[in-house]
Design an enzyme around this catalytic site. Structure first.
Site, PDB file in Angstrom:
ATOM      1  CG  ASN A 145       7.308   0.652  -2.329  1.00 43.27           C
ATOM      2  OD1 ASN A 145       8.324   0.532  -2.414  1.00 43.27           O
ATOM      3  ND2 ASN A 145       6.706   0.121  -1.393  1.00 43.27           N
ATOM      4  CG  ASP A 146       6.565  -3.002  -5.136  1.00 48.39           C
ATOM      5  OD1 ASP A 146       6.950  -4.208  -4.647  1.00 48.39           O
ATOM      6  OD2 ASP A 146       5.409  -4.264  -5.185  1.00 48.39           O
ATOM      7  CB  ILE A 147       7.166   0.654 -10.261  1.00 43.63           C
ATOM      8  CG1 ILE A 147       6.639   1.602  -9.714  1.00 43.63           C
ATOM      9  CG2 ILE A 147       6.432  -0.478 -10.343  1.00 43.63           C
ATOM     10  CD1 ILE A 147       5.867   2.799 -10.404  1.00 43.63           C
ATOM     11  CB  THR A 148      10.485   2.962  -7.380  1.00 44.79           C
ATOM     12  OG1 THR A 148      10.723   2.984  -5.965  1.00 44.79           O
ATOM     13  CG2 THR A 148       9.933   3.942  -7.845  1.00 44.79           C
ATOM     14  CG  ASN A 149      12.727  -2.882  -4.331  1.00 45.37           C
ATOM     15  OD1 ASN A 149      13.836  -2.519  -3.882  1.00 45.37           O
ATOM     16  ND2 ASN A 149      11.688  -3.366  -3.746  1.00 45.37           N
TER      17      ASN A 149
END
Lengths: 134, 464
Positions: free
Chosen positions: B391-395
């Site tokens: 999630n966060d690594i694609t934000n």
């Protein structure tokens, strides 16, 4: 007669002096070895620091070359080799007889062995999974 | 043996350097491992042959007990639980360092560093440092293990005056070590150990679960410094070299992880990241936008018609054990002539390189797995990105929203692809508790459900 007595007295005197001298020599020798040992101890700190700093540089350059894909095996294998602390544990557990320090050494041998075997085996398991495209 | 021992230790040191050197490529890694094992065997054998090491019964018993436990654990552990395992192993190194230092303190004659009650000052300083770092590593690693295992809450546990308390205890530790070196009182040695144990707990508790990759690396580094400290006490170059290697390795990994999150090391250490405030904001902004939600059939159709697919796995994939299903999907797609690759973010997973191991376990060839800097430019030319358990690594807000807590963190530019398929259990926020605008983008289709089940359903649809 008196000459004879004189001679014996002189001999006794000489013997005492000789003993004192030898005591003195032993004392000096002791001091010398102690100071040598002392210098030796200080020397190790410098030698050790030299080795330590150089090894940090080796570590720095070797680890930057590790491919990111193998960072997990890197952690596992560094974990295993940091258990080389077992060397200290073996020296503590080594002497004959049963002392507190020996018991501590024995416990440390167990802990380090868990790590050595566990670390190397889990590294092997990981590495054996990395395969190239067939 | 006395004269040969330093030579043997030197050979062992070189072996350990070669072991790390081997990890520069998967092909040479196996050989490196052999160097490592040989070096360790040589070190142990040399020590056992020293003239004052005679209690073979005890030593063999210890090695057998420890070796058996270690072997069983290492054979049985699941690769998803790798970070916990490494944390647990670090704690053992820390505790072993404490024991060795305590043994040297109670019986300094065995190490030629003086007599009990009158140990050389230099040795005492080295010993205290080794024991303090060892004790911090021990309890700190246990807390890290608890957080990774889920025994202790992953939320940062913070309270008022925490940093002040830790700083105070740190100063007290230095004072205690100073007093120990001047008075040689055994009780002070005990106090140093106890204080360092407490400090280990207090230092790691405030750090959130999302930061554990950094912490595990940091503790890896600490275990090395502890070994080096003991090496100084024992006048043993092998321990110093190995400790420095491990210390450097852990420090570099921590640095890489911090860079992957755009955080400073101090910022991570001080803790408190990913707490309530961020989670609250995410819930509030969720209501006014709507996401496109698709089914497994829709996803299969899109994937089948793509020319190139990039899979972005995260820790959620590992939790759901979806990596095998994922590889099956990739195999079917490859048969259809689709180019399939994997993109790995440096902080994906819970420890450095975790994702690579999990994919390798599912028989994904390592040359299909690419790092962030190698693949980020390709997203614009990619038809479909399949985000699974990440999630966060694609934000994208890391790039365009300065108010976001992760602003500035390097992320995978997945939104540049024609279509983004985002597998997720629910519409909630990620591990760090941060809202992801990618869910509501026009080219994103959300696939809500369990990562493994969803991927298996996609495989079924693909095969029809």
């Amino acid at each position: 007669m008196s000459n004879d007595t004189n001679l014996t007295e002189n001999a006794a005197d000489l013997a005492t002096q000789a003993r004192m001298l030898s005591d003195k020599a032993a004392e000096v020798a002791m001091q010398a070895t102690q100071s040598v040992a002392h210098v030796g101890g200080d020397d190790f700190l410098v030698t050790g620091l030299t080795v330590f700093v150089l090894a940090c540089f080796v570590g720095y350059y070797v680890v930057w070359r590790v491919t990111p894909a193998l960072h997990s095996p890197l952690m596992a294998i560094t974990n295993a080799i940091s258990s080389v602390i077992i060397v200290g544990a073996l020296i503590a557990a080594g002497p004959a007889g049963l002392t507190f320090s020996k018991f501590l050494g024995f416990l440390a041998v167990i802990l380090a062995s868990v790590n050595i075997f566990g670390g190397f085996i889990v590294t092997r398991r990981m590495l054996s999974m990395f395969k190239k495209k067939a | 043996m006395e004269t040969l021992a330093p030579i043997a230790y030197l050979v062992a040191s070189v072996c350990f350097i070669m072991a790390l050197r081997g990890l520069s490529h998967p092909q040479s890694a196996q050989q490196g491992l052999m160097y490592g094992i040989f070096g360790m065997g040589l070190a142990v054998l040399t020590t056992v042959l020293l003239p004052n090491v005679v209690a073979y019964g005890w030593i063999i018993a210890g090695v057998i007990i420890g070796g058996t436990i270690g072997t069983i654990i290492a054979m049985k552990i699941q690769m998803t639980a790798l970070p916990q395992l490494v944390a647990a192993f670090h704690s053992l190194v820390g505790l072993a360092a404490v024991f060795v230092a305590a043994a040297a303190f109670t019986n300094p004659e065995a190490y030629h560093i003086g007599v009990a009650g009158n140990i050389k000052i230099a040795s005492l300083i080295e010993m205290s440092l080794g024991v303090a770092i060892g004790a911090i590593t021990f309890t700190g690693s246990i807390i890290a293990w608890g957080k990774l295992q889920g025994v202790i809450t992953g939320k940062p546990l913070t309270f008022k005056g925490q940093h002040l308390l830790n700083a105070g205890l740190g100063i007290l530790l230095v004072v205690l070590i100073f007093m120990l070196c001047t008075t040689q009182q055994p009780i002070l040695f005990l106090f140093v150990i106890l204080l360092a144990l407490a400090l280990g707990v207090l230092l790691i508790l405030p750090i959130g679960g999302a930061d554990m990759p950094v912490i595990v690396s940091m503790l890896n580094s600490y275990s090395g410094w502890a070994a080096a400290g003991i090496g100084f006490t024992l006048h043993n170059n092998l321990l110093i070299v190995t400790g420095a290697l491990v210390g450097a390795s852990g420090a570099i990994l921590s640095y890489i992880m911090c860079k992957g999150m755009n955080r400073s090391f101090m910022n991570v250490i001080l803790g408190g990241f990913g707490g309530e405030q961020a989670a609250g904001g995410a819930a509030a902004s969720m209501g006014d936008r709507s996401a496109k939600i698709g089914s497994a059939e829709d996803a299969a159709y899109i994937l089948k018609n793509a020319a190139s697919v990039v899979i972005v796995p995260g820790y959620g994939m590992a939790v759901a054990q979806a990596q095998h299903a994922l590889r099956e999907a990739a195999d079917v797609l490859k048969k259809e002539g689709v180019k399939v690759r994997y993109a790995i973010h440096p902080v994906a997973g819970r420890m450095p390189g975790h994702m690579n191991v999990l994919l390798a376990e599912a028989n994904v060839p390592y040359d299909e797995v690419l790092e962030l800097e190698d693949i980020n430019r390709d997203f614009a030319m990619t038809d479909v990105v399949y985000v699974i358990g990440a999630n966060d690594i694609t934000n994208p807000s890391a790039k365009n929203d300065p108010t976001s807590p992760i602003y500035g963190m390097p992320v995978l530019d997945v939104e540049k692809a024609k279509t983004v398929l985002f597998v997720k259990r629910s519409m909630g926020s990620g591990y760090a508790g941060i809202d992801n605008p990618l869910f509501f983008a026009d080219n994103t289709m959300m696939l809500l459900g369990d990562a493994k089940k969803m991927t298996e359903d996609i495989v079924k649809s693909l095969e029809h």
